[in-house]
Design a protein around this motif. Structure first.
Motif, mmCIF file in Angstrom:
data_model
loop_
_atom_site.group_PDB
_atom_site.id
_atom_site.type_symbol
_atom_site.label_atom_id
_atom_site.label_comp_id
_atom_site.label_asym_id
_atom_site.label_seq_id
_atom_site.Cartn_x
_atom_site.Cartn_y
_atom_site.Cartn_z
ATOM 1 N N GLN A 247 9.014 1.330 8.285
ATOM 2 C CA GLN A 247 9.393 1.020 9.660
ATOM 3 C C GLN A 247 9.268 -0.466 9.937
ATOM 4 O O GLN A 247 10.097 -1.071 10.611
ATOM 5 N N GLN A 248 8.202 -1.085 9.423
ATOM 6 C CA GLN A 248 7.989 -2.513 9.628
ATOM 7 C C GLN A 248 9.114 -3.331 9.008
ATOM 8 O O GLN A 248 9.680 -4.210 9.649
ATOM 9 N N THR A 249 9.472 -2.996 7.762
ATOM 10 C CA THR A 249 10.512 -3.755 7.082
ATOM 11 C C THR A 249 11.841 -3.628 7.807
ATOM 12 O O THR A 249 12.547 -4.602 8.021
ATOM 13 N N GLN A 250 12.197 -2.413 8.202
ATOM 14 C CA GLN A 250 13.474 -2.222 8.865
ATOM 15 C C GLN A 250 13.512 -2.921 10.211
ATOM 16 O O GLN A 250 14.542 -3.457 10.621
ATOM 17 N N SER A 251 12.399 -2.923 10.947
ATOM 18 C CA SER A 251 12.403 -3.582 12.247
ATOM 19 C C SER A 251 12.496 -5.083 12.110
ATOM 20 O O SER A 251 12.959 -5.771 13.013
ATOM 21 N N MET A 252 12.068 -5.608 10.974
ATOM 22 C CA MET A 252 12.066 -7.058 10.789
ATOM 23 C C MET A 252 13.404 -7.580 10.298
ATOM 24 O O MET A 252 13.698 -8.751 10.450
ATOM 25 N N VAL A 253 14.205 -6.731 9.684
ATOM 26 C CA VAL A 253 15.458 -7.200 9.110
ATOM 27 C C VAL A 253 16.588 -6.976 10.105
ATOM 28 O O VAL A 253 16.967 -5.852 10.370
ATOM 29 N N PRO A 254 17.147 -8.051 10.715
ATOM 30 C CA PRO A 254 18.251 -7.878 11.666
ATOM 31 C C PRO A 254 19.533 -7.539 10.916
ATOM 32 O O PRO A 254 19.685 -7.834 9.746
ATOM 33 N N GLY A 255 20.461 -6.888 11.632
ATOM 34 C CA GLY A 255 21.721 -6.511 11.013
ATOM 35 C C GLY A 255 22.500 -7.733 10.570
ATOM 36 O O GLY A 255 22.928 -8.532 11.398
ATOM 37 N N ALA B 94 0.808 -1.212 0.000
ATOM 38 C CA ALA B 94 0.000 0.000 0.000
ATOM 39 C C ALA B 94 0.841 1.262 0.000
ATOM 40 O O ALA B 94 0.425 2.288 -0.519
ATOM 41 N N GLN B 95 2.051 1.205 0.612
ATOM 42 C CA GLN B 95 2.887 2.389 0.646
ATOM 43 C C GLN B 95 4.316 2.005 0.292
ATOM 44 O O GLN B 95 4.787 0.953 0.675
ATOM 45 N N PRO B 96 5.011 2.892 -0.436
ATOM 46 C CA PRO B 96 6.402 2.585 -0.788
ATOM 47 C C PRO B 96 7.304 2.600 0.438
ATOM 48 O O PRO B 96 7.026 3.297 1.406
ATOM 49 N N VAL B 97 8.383 1.844 0.363
ATOM 50 C CA VAL B 97 9.335 1.747 1.453
ATOM 51 C C VAL B 97 10.548 2.595 1.119
ATOM 52 O O VAL B 97 11.255 2.314 0.154
ATOM 53 N N ALA B 98 10.827 3.614 1.908
ATOM 54 C CA ALA B 98 11.988 4.472 1.692
ATOM 55 C C ALA B 98 13.136 3.951 2.538
ATOM 56 O O ALA B 98 13.122 4.072 3.748
ATOM 57 N N LEU B 99 14.108 3.322 1.886
ATOM 58 C CA LEU B 99 15.221 2.713 2.604
ATOM 59 C C LEU B 99 16.433 3.606 2.680
ATOM 60 O O LEU B 99 17.313 3.384 3.506
ATOM 61 N N GLY B 100 16.510 4.612 1.838
ATOM 62 C CA GLY B 100 17.757 5.368 1.777
ATOM 63 C C GLY B 100 17.618 6.816 2.201
ATOM 64 O O GLY B 100 18.438 7.648 1.845
ATOM 65 N N GLY B 101 16.563 7.176 2.973
ATOM 66 C CA GLY B 101 16.348 8.555 3.359
ATOM 67 C C GLY B 101 17.338 9.027 4.395
ATOM 68 O O GLY B 101 18.004 8.245 5.053
ATOM 69 N N PRO B 102 17.422 10.345 4.592
ATOM 70 C CA PRO B 102 18.327 10.911 5.595
ATOM 71 C C PRO B 102 17.926 10.498 6.995
ATOM 72 O O PRO B 102 16.782 10.174 7.268
ATOM 73 N N GLY C 254 18.075 -11.194 5.772
ATOM 74 C CA GLY C 254 19.245 -10.606 6.396
ATOM 75 C C GLY C 254 20.550 -10.891 5.706
ATOM 76 O O GLY C 254 21.610 -10.515 6.212
ATOM 77 N N ASP C 255 20.529 -11.553 4.556
ATOM 78 C CA ASP C 255 21.768 -11.841 3.837
ATOM 79 C C ASP C 255 22.191 -10.681 2.941
ATOM 80 O O ASP C 255 23.374 -10.466 2.709
ATOM 81 N N GLN C 256 21.224 -9.950 2.414
ATOM 82 C CA GLN C 256 21.483 -8.781 1.559
ATOM 83 C C GLN C 256 21.316 -7.527 2.401
ATOM 84 O O GLN C 256 20.283 -7.342 3.047
ATOM 85 N N GLN C 257 22.324 -6.693 2.414
ATOM 86 C CA GLN C 257 22.262 -5.443 3.173
ATOM 87 C C GLN C 257 21.187 -4.542 2.589
ATOM 88 O O GLN C 257 21.119 -4.347 1.378
ATOM 89 N N THR C 258 20.329 -3.985 3.453
ATOM 90 C CA THR C 258 19.338 -3.024 2.991
ATOM 91 C C THR C 258 19.988 -1.653 2.881
ATOM 92 O O THR C 258 21.022 -1.385 3.486
ATOM 93 N N GLY C 259 19.394 -0.786 2.114
ATOM 94 C CA GLY C 259 19.960 0.548 1.926
ATOM 95 C C GLY C 259 19.514 1.123 0.604
ATOM 96 O O GLY C 259 18.362 0.957 0.200
ATOM 97 N N THR C 260 20.417 1.745 -0.083
ATOM 98 C CA THR C 260 20.083 2.369 -1.358
ATOM 99 C C THR C 260 19.703 1.318 -2.396
ATOM 100 O O THR C 260 20.389 0.298 -2.531
ATOM 101 N N ALA C 261 18.603 1.556 -3.095
ATOM 102 C CA ALA C 261 18.167 0.628 -4.135
ATOM 103 C C ALA C 261 19.178 0.602 -5.271
ATOM 104 O O ALA C 261 19.757 1.629 -5.627
ATOM 105 N N PRO C 262 19.422 -0.565 -5.862
ATOM 106 C CA PRO C 262 20.384 -0.655 -6.965
ATOM 107 C C PRO C 262 19.870 0.101 -8.192
ATOM 108 O O PRO C 262 18.662 0.179 -8.439
ATOM 109 N N ALA C 263 20.805 0.647 -8.955
ATOM 110 C CA ALA C 263 20.428 1.387 -10.161
ATOM 111 C C ALA C 263 19.794 0.479 -11.198
ATOM 112 O O ALA C 263 18.922 0.895 -11.953
#
Length: 447
Positions: free
Chosen positions: A69-77, A51-59, A129-138
């Protein structure tokens, strides 16, 4: 049909890219609500997340959507957990929040390839948790270096060949649903609890995990030695047992068990009379000082492991080609299995190592021997090396017996807190699931 499947794969990947990674995809809005709903519910994510986009690379400090928030809380470092309970909670959350359908079949994919399914693979590795989250690939469809590193990590955690190639085995492992992984963790937590209760206060011991093809040696409750192992094939399984290593045989000879003789050796002899000698074996009768070698012309199948003594049997002298290697670790057990070295060192490079006839072959038996004899201090280690160099068969009693356990853990946390999964080699997990199901049905049915 194949073309439609491919199109649906592309549509699903577009939606995943747009809604999970928060990347604007030209034309994605034009897919239409009907198509969008079909793709979302057939794909990895649920409608709430879509329903809403996930912003992974914001300031830092920037407000984020509930889905982000849900996605980030679910993905352990980097997929690390403080306990197996935390890992279970993670897979339970994945079960509740995400669908986990089969991944569109492709050929082998490698670094530099481009395919719509790459986006699916990347998203799942992020969730696990195997792929680091962050900036989306180009280029979300491109198999890049980050994805290769994530796939290698995933492969290692699942006992696969860590080659960084996307193929049949990696696909099968990544398709296993979080719900099944949750039950696997739950079952193995119970096994670990049982093991700890069985071990009690013993802090020095050897443990072999059969599905992991691994042996570990603990001193003062801490792992000080770890090595690869080879275990029994499906038709000759390594048994689950508890015993004590009480002696070490140097330069062992090999008295071939009757089962191995009739299963592996006699059929070859029927094809070629020279098969026995080509294997480095002899036909013998008697034991100890009374043992004597017989010519093949005297082979009598009525007395080969049968009939009253003295029986005929196959035997191999100590030496570099002896399948037991230079060291054999003895521990009393009704299965007549033991732990030993092997001249076939190349087999340890295989990711799946179920090649034995029930016994356990270990990669560096000399290291374990030194540890076991080091318990008593003194010159036991140097004495051991001198005796091995003589090339003669000899049995040495350990300074103190050391407990040994063969276990069956298909899921656990490693020393770095990463959750490890292995295949159900002998079907023990499946058997336990059936037993639990039957018990539950009986409770429902009542008396």
């Amino acid at each position: 049909m194949r073309r439609l499947t491919r199109v649906s794969a592309v549509l699903r990947t577009v939606v995943l890219r747009s809604f999970v990674l928060g990347v604007a995809v030209p034309g994605a809005a034009a897919l239409g609500s009907a198509v969008l709903g079909a793709v979302v519910f057939a794909g990895l994510i649920n409608a709430a997340v879509a329903a809403q986009p996930v912003a992974l690379g914001g300031p830092a400090g920037e407000s984020q959507s509930p889905a982000a928030q849900q996605t980030q809380s679910m993905v352990p470092g980097l997929g690390r957990f403080e306990s197996i309970d935390r890992a279970m909670a993670r897979y339970r959350d994945l079960t509740l929040e995400y669908r986990w359908p089969p991944i569109v079949s492709t050929g082998t994919l490698r670094l530099g390839d481009s395919d719509p399914v790459v986006a699916d693979i990347r998203n799942r590795l992020m969730l696990l948790g195997d792929q680091q989250t962050g900036t989306a690939p180009a280029e979300p469809w491109r198999f890049d270096e980050a994805l290769q590193a994530a796939l290698v990590r995933f492969q290692r955690r699942h006992g696969l060949e860590a080659d960084g190639l996307w193929g049949r085995r990696s696909r099968a492992a990544l398709e296993v649903s979080p719900g099944l992984r949750y039950r696997q963790l739950q079952l193995n937590r119970e096994r670990l609890d049982q093991f700890e209760a069985q071990r009690g206060t013993k802090s020095t011991y050897v443990v072999v995990n059969i599905p992991a093809f691994e042996m570990r040696y603990f001193e003062a409750g801490k792992p000080v030695l770890q090595m690869r192992a080879i275990v029994g094939k499906l038709k000759a399984r390594t048994p689950l047992l508890v015993s004590q290593i009480d002696s070490l045989e140097l330069n062992p000879d090999w008295n071939v068990p009757s089962g191995i003789a009739y299963r592996d050796i006699v059929p070859d002899m029927e094809q070629s009379p020279d098969a026995l000698y080509s294997k480095g074996l002899e036909l013998v009768v008697g034991h100890g000082a009374g043992m004597r070698s017989l010519p093949l012309s005297e082979l009598d199948f009525e007395h080969l492991y049968r009939g009253p003594p003295p029986q005929q049997r196959f035997w191999q002298a100590p030496g570099p080609k002896n399948p037991l290697g230079q060291l054999k670790f003895n521990f009393p057990n009704p299965y007549l299995v033991y732990m030993h070295g092997t001249p076939s060192a190349g087999l340890f490079n295989k990711p799946v190592r179920d090649f034995s006839s029930g016994c356990i072959r270990i990669e560096y038996p000399d290291q374990l021997a030194r540890r076991l004899f080091g318990l008593a201090g003194g010159d036991q280690v140097s004495r051991l090396e001198r005796e091995i160099a003589k090339g003669k068969n000899r049995v040495l009693s350990l300074p103190a017996p050391v407990p040994v356990y063969t276990t069956y853990w298909t899921a656990w946390l490693d020393d770095e807190g990463q959750v490890q999964f292995r295949d159900d080699l002998y079907g023990h997990d499946a058997d336990t699931e059936k037993e639990v199901s039957v018990t539950q049905q009986a409770r429902v049915a009542g008396p």
